[in-house]
Design a protein around this motif. Structure first.
Motif, PDB file in Angstrom:
ATOM      1  N   LEU A 157       0.865  -1.185   0.000  1.00  0.00           N
ATOM      2  CA  LEU A 157       0.000   0.000   0.000  1.00  0.00           C
ATOM      3  C   LEU A 157       0.896   1.229   0.000  1.00  0.00           C
ATOM      4  CD1 LEU A 157      -2.846   1.240   0.093  1.00  0.00           C
ATOM      5  CD2 LEU A 157      -2.662   1.184   2.607  1.00  0.00           C
ATOM      6  N   VAL A 158       0.686   2.082  -1.000  1.00  0.00           N
ATOM      7  CA  VAL A 158       1.555   3.234  -1.219  1.00  0.00           C
ATOM      8  C   VAL A 158       0.728   4.514  -1.267  1.00  0.00           C
ATOM      9  CG1 VAL A 158       3.131   4.309  -2.901  1.00  0.00           C
ATOM     10  CG2 VAL A 158       3.208   1.834  -2.530  1.00  0.00           C
ATOM     11  N   GLY A 159       1.249   5.550  -0.628  1.00  0.00           N
ATOM     12  CA  GLY A 159       0.752   6.904  -0.841  1.00  0.00           C
ATOM     13  C   GLY A 159       1.545   7.461  -2.016  1.00  0.00           C
ATOM     14  N   MET A 160       0.906   7.565  -3.179  1.00  0.00           N
ATOM     15  CA  MET A 160       1.594   7.919  -4.427  1.00  0.00           C
ATOM     16  C   MET A 160       1.698   9.432  -4.613  1.00  0.00           C
ATOM     17  SD  MET A 160       2.049   5.102  -6.795  1.00  0.00           S
ATOM     18  CE  MET A 160       2.267   6.096  -8.224  1.00  0.00           C
ATOM     19  N   ARG A 161       2.798   9.848  -5.167  1.00  0.00           N
ATOM     20  CA  ARG A 161       2.966  11.210  -5.681  1.00  0.00           C
ATOM     21  C   ARG A 161       2.645  11.141  -7.181  1.00  0.00           C
ATOM     22  NH1 ARG A 161       2.966  12.458  -0.894  1.00  0.00           N
ATOM     23  NH2 ARG A 161       4.837  12.669   0.339  1.00  0.00           N
ATOM     24  N   PRO A 162       2.070  12.185  -7.741  1.00  0.00           N
ATOM     25  CA  PRO A 162       1.610  12.104  -9.136  1.00  0.00           C
ATOM     26  C   PRO A 162       2.702  12.260 -10.196  1.00  0.00           C
ATOM     27  CG  PRO A 162       1.050  14.231  -8.204  1.00  0.00           C
ATOM     28  CD  PRO A 162       1.633  13.411  -7.089  1.00  0.00           C
ATOM     29  N   LYS A 163       3.967  12.342  -9.796  1.00  0.00           N
ATOM     30  CA  LYS A 163       5.037  12.553 -10.776  1.00  0.00           C
ATOM     31  C   LYS A 163       5.454  11.270 -11.487  1.00  0.00           C
ATOM     32  CE  LYS A 163       6.901  16.747  -9.015  1.00  0.00           C
ATOM     33  NZ  LYS A 163       7.853  17.676  -9.512  1.00  0.00           N
ATOM     34  N   GLN A 164       4.991  10.116 -11.025  1.00  0.00           N
ATOM     35  CA  GLN A 164       5.361   8.840 -11.628  1.00  0.00           C
ATOM     36  C   GLN A 164       4.089   8.046 -11.871  1.00  0.00           C
ATOM     37  OE1 GLN A 164       7.655   6.199  -9.095  1.00  0.00           O
ATOM     38  NE2 GLN A 164       8.715   5.321 -10.858  1.00  0.00           N
ATOM     39  N   SER A 165       4.044   7.349 -12.982  1.00  0.00           N
ATOM     40  CA  SER A 165       2.854   6.542 -13.265  1.00  0.00           C
ATOM     41  C   SER A 165       2.862   5.274 -12.418  1.00  0.00           C
ATOM     42  CB  SER A 165       2.798   6.171 -14.749  1.00  0.00           C
ATOM     43  OG  SER A 165       3.794   5.208 -15.051  1.00  0.00           O
ATOM     44  N   VAL A 166       1.688   4.735 -12.204  1.00  0.00           N
ATOM     45  CA  VAL A 166       1.530   3.476 -11.482  1.00  0.00           C
ATOM     46  C   VAL A 166       2.354   2.388 -12.171  1.00  0.00           C
ATOM     47  CG1 VAL A 166      -0.145   1.651 -10.965  1.00  0.00           C
ATOM     48  CG2 VAL A 166      -0.710   4.051 -10.481  1.00  0.00           C
ATOM     49  N   SER A 167       2.228   2.281 -13.493  1.00  0.00           N
ATOM     50  CA  SER A 167       2.928   1.211 -14.215  1.00  0.00           C
ATOM     51  C   SER A 167       4.444   1.351 -14.119  1.00  0.00           C
ATOM     52  CB  SER A 167       2.473   1.144 -15.672  1.00  0.00           C
ATOM     53  OG  SER A 167       2.719   2.362 -16.325  1.00  0.00           O
ATOM     54  N   ASP A 168       4.953   2.588 -14.156  1.00  0.00           N
ATOM     55  CA  ASP A 168       6.402   2.778 -14.034  1.00  0.00           C
ATOM     56  C   ASP A 168       6.897   2.377 -12.644  1.00  0.00           C
ATOM     57  OD1 ASP A 168       6.626   3.633 -16.645  1.00  0.00           O
ATOM     58  OD2 ASP A 168       6.858   5.762 -16.128  1.00  0.00           O
ATOM     59  N   LEU A 169       6.137   2.722 -11.606  1.00  0.00           N
ATOM     60  CA  LEU A 169       6.545   2.343 -10.253  1.00  0.00           C
ATOM     61  C   LEU A 169       6.538   0.831 -10.094  1.00  0.00           C
ATOM     62  CD1 LEU A 169       7.412   2.956  -7.366  1.00  0.00           C
ATOM     63  CD2 LEU A 169       4.977   3.264  -6.790  1.00  0.00           C
ATOM     64  N   VAL A 170       5.482   0.165 -10.535  1.00  0.00           N
ATOM     65  CA  VAL A 170       5.411  -1.288 -10.394  1.00  0.00           C
ATOM     66  C   VAL A 170       6.532  -1.950 -11.189  1.00  0.00           C
ATOM     67  CG1 VAL A 170       4.031  -3.359 -10.824  1.00  0.00           C
ATOM     68  CG2 VAL A 170       2.947  -1.326  -9.894  1.00  0.00           C
ATOM     69  N   MET A 171       6.784  -1.469 -12.402  1.00  0.00           N
ATOM     70  CA  MET A 171       7.855  -2.034 -13.222  1.00  0.00           C
ATOM     71  C   MET A 171       9.199  -1.903 -12.492  1.00  0.00           C
ATOM     72  SD  MET A 171       8.892  -1.161 -17.167  1.00  0.00           S
ATOM     73  CE  MET A 171       9.375   0.519 -16.795  1.00  0.00           C
ATOM     74  N   GLU A 172       9.433  -0.753 -11.884  1.00  0.00           N
ATOM     75  CA  GLU A 172      10.691  -0.542 -11.161  1.00  0.00           C
ATOM     76  C   GLU A 172      10.782  -1.450  -9.933  1.00  0.00           C
ATOM     77  OE1 GLU A 172      13.294   3.085  -9.261  1.00  0.00           O
ATOM     78  OE2 GLU A 172      11.787   3.567 -10.777  1.00  0.00           O
ATOM     79  N   ILE A 173       9.694  -1.575  -9.189  1.00  0.00           N
ATOM     80  CA  ILE A 173       9.687  -2.453  -8.006  1.00  0.00           C
ATOM     81  C   ILE A 173       9.976  -3.889  -8.425  1.00  0.00           C
ATOM     82  CG2 ILE A 173       8.232  -3.507  -6.223  1.00  0.00           C
ATOM     83  CD1 ILE A 173       6.764  -0.764  -6.038  1.00  0.00           C
ATOM     84  N   LYS A 174       9.255  -4.374  -9.440  1.00  0.00           N
ATOM     85  CA  LYS A 174       9.411  -5.771  -9.842  1.00  0.00           C
ATOM     86  C   LYS A 174      10.798  -6.049 -10.419  1.00  0.00           C
ATOM     87  CE  LYS A 174       5.701  -7.753 -11.707  1.00  0.00           C
ATOM     88  NZ  LYS A 174       4.508  -7.908 -12.570  1.00  0.00           N
ATOM     89  N   ALA A 175      11.291  -5.168 -11.289  1.00  0.00           N
ATOM     90  CA  ALA A 175      12.603  -5.392 -11.918  1.00  0.00           C
ATOM     91  C   ALA A 175      13.722  -5.372 -10.877  1.00  0.00           C
ATOM     92  CB  ALA A 175      12.849  -4.338 -12.993  1.00  0.00           C
ATOM     93  N   ASN A 176      13.720  -4.341 -10.037  1.00  0.00           N
ATOM     94  CA  ASN A 176      14.808  -4.210  -9.072  1.00  0.00           C
ATOM     95  C   ASN A 176      14.734  -5.230  -7.947  1.00  0.00           C
ATOM     96  OD1 ASN A 176      16.290  -2.071 -10.286  1.00  0.00           O
ATOM     97  ND2 ASN A 176      14.700  -0.658  -9.634  1.00  0.00           N
ATOM     98  N   SER A 177      13.532  -5.574  -7.488  1.00  0.00           N
ATOM     99  CA  SER A 177      13.434  -6.556  -6.403  1.00  0.00           C
ATOM    100  C   SER A 177      13.782  -7.962  -6.892  1.00  0.00           C
ATOM    101  CB  SER A 177      12.050  -6.530  -5.751  1.00  0.00           C
ATOM    102  OG  SER A 177      11.040  -6.884  -6.662  1.00  0.00           O
ATOM    103  N   SER A 178      13.419  -8.304  -8.112  1.00  0.00           N
ATOM    104  CA  SER A 178      13.804  -9.637  -8.622  1.00  0.00           C
ATOM    105  C   SER A 178      15.327  -9.695  -8.819  1.00  0.00           C
ATOM    106  CB  SER A 178      13.054  -9.992  -9.905  1.00  0.00           C
ATOM    107  OG  SER A 178      13.298  -9.062 -10.916  1.00  0.00           O
ATOM    108  N   ARG A 179      15.909  -8.601  -9.311  1.00  0.00           N
ATOM    109  CA  ARG A 179      17.376  -8.549  -9.451  1.00  0.00           C
ATOM    110  C   ARG A 179      18.032  -8.696  -8.070  1.00  0.00           C
ATOM    111  NH1 ARG A 179      17.907  -5.168 -13.209  1.00  0.00           N
ATOM    112  NH2 ARG A 179      17.394  -3.284 -12.040  1.00  0.00           N
ATOM    113  N   PHE A 180      17.493  -8.007  -7.068  1.00  0.00           N
ATOM    114  CA  PHE A 180      18.001  -8.080  -5.699  1.00  0.00           C
ATOM    115  C   PHE A 180      17.963  -9.527  -5.188  1.00  0.00           C
ATOM    116  CE2 PHE A 180      16.779  -8.038  -1.140  1.00  0.00           C
ATOM    117  CZ  PHE A 180      17.928  -7.480  -0.597  1.00  0.00           C
ATOM    118  N   ILE A 181      16.833 -10.193  -5.357  1.00  0.00           N
ATOM    119  CA  ILE A 181      16.696 -11.591  -4.899  1.00  0.00           C
ATOM    120  C   ILE A 181      17.721 -12.483  -5.594  1.00  0.00           C
ATOM    121  CG2 ILE A 181      15.172 -13.616  -4.953  1.00  0.00           C
ATOM    122  CD1 ILE A 181      12.814 -11.536  -4.612  1.00  0.00           C
ATOM    123  N   ASN A 182      17.882 -12.294  -6.901  1.00  0.00           N
ATOM    124  CA  ASN A 182      18.825 -13.128  -7.651  1.00  0.00           C
ATOM    125  C   ASN A 182      20.278 -12.828  -7.291  1.00  0.00           C
ATOM    126  OD1 ASN A 182      16.922 -14.703  -9.079  1.00  0.00           O
ATOM    127  ND2 ASN A 182      16.549 -12.992 -10.461  1.00  0.00           N
TER     128      ASN A 182
END
Length: 156
Positions: free
Chosen positions: A62-87
């Motif tokens: 659950l995120v309090g979003m700022r309007p400077k970034q799109s929802v899809s861009d934030l999710v893409m960044e979370i998923k890409a970076n967290s999967s890289r982190f796990i690996n």
């Protein structure tokens, strides 16, 4: 007096996404480290992470979003970076991936505490229903048209 150039928003979004093939790969011994890493991604993008919790096969944020970034861009960044982190941390002997797609559900301020409680109590909820049942319930509750055939990629 308020700044005439200021932008005022209150946007609360719950993100839900699954491990590829809904495999139960998120393990208790490193999930807190994953949560902290994802919190850092959200905060580095100037959003406010209100709560995060995961089950072995999916995550709720659950995120309090700022309007400077799109929802899809934030999710893409979370998923890409967290999967890289796990690996990179080699938490698993196999390669970790998030499933394509995600759910994003918006809430008003008066609903935030209930959503926080819901996310914090994931283990309790999943004694009663599967992640797939929970996800379909979200889609139905939010009146989102969906084709059940495309909700999850099952291992064939």
């Amino acid at each position: 007096m308020a700044d005439s150039n200021a932008t005022y928003t209150q946007i609360h979004i719950q993100f839900v996404f699954a491990v590829k093939f809904r495999d139960s790969l998120i393990q208790e011994d490193w999930k807190e480290e994953l949560h902290k890493y994802i919190t850092g991604i959200v905060q580095n993008n100037n959003h406010k992470l209100l709560v995060i919790n995961s089950m072995p096969d999916h995550v709720h944020i659950l995120v309090g979003m700022r309007p400077k970034q799109s929802v899809s861009d934030l999710v893409m960044e979370i998923k890409a970076n967290s999967s890289r982190f796990i690996n990179e941390k080699k938490f698993l002997s196999t390669r970790f991936e998030w499933q394509k797609g995600y759910g994003a559900f918006s809430y008003g301020k008066s609903q935030v505490n209930d959503v926080i409680n819901y996310i914090n109590n994931q283990e309790k909820h999943h004694h009663k229903k599967s992640f797939k049942e929970e996800y379909i319930e979200f889609l139905t509750k939010f009146d989102i048209d969906f084709n059940q055939e495309y909700i999850f990629n099952d291992l064939i």
